[in-house]
Design a protein around this motif. Structure first.
Motif: not given
Length: 83
Positions: A39-42, A51-55, A58-61
């Motif tokens: 679910f986290a990946m979804q 939201f038109g952003i790139e994760i 470094n954000d994958l916390d």
């Protein structure tokens, strides 16, 4: 987009998985047992598309995704947010 709009869209998305269960903005969605790592990946994919952003790596916390407040803060930090 405002913080409240981000929270509203995130709340609406999460509602699909929580079957009408009320979530406070600060509730740890992973502690509920309803969601898992898949679910986290979804959720990441939803955030990027909605939201038109790139994760990036470094954000994958997990702390960035554990609540509506956390997601909103992450989105706001990566985009132009008003209010």
């Amino acid at each position: 987009m405002t913080m409240e709009e981000i929270k509203s869209k995130t709340r609406q998305y999460l509602g699909k998985f929580f079957n009408g269960q009320h979530l406070n903005d600060y509730d740890d969605i992973f502690a509920t047992g309803v969601v898992n790592s898949l679910f986290a990946m979804q959720l990441v994919m939803f955030i990027e598309k909605e939201f038109g952003i790139e994760i990036n790596n470094n954000d994958l916390d997990l702390n960035n995704f554990k609540s509506i407040d956390a997601v909103s803060t992450l989105v706001a930090s990566k985009s132009a947010v008003t209010g």
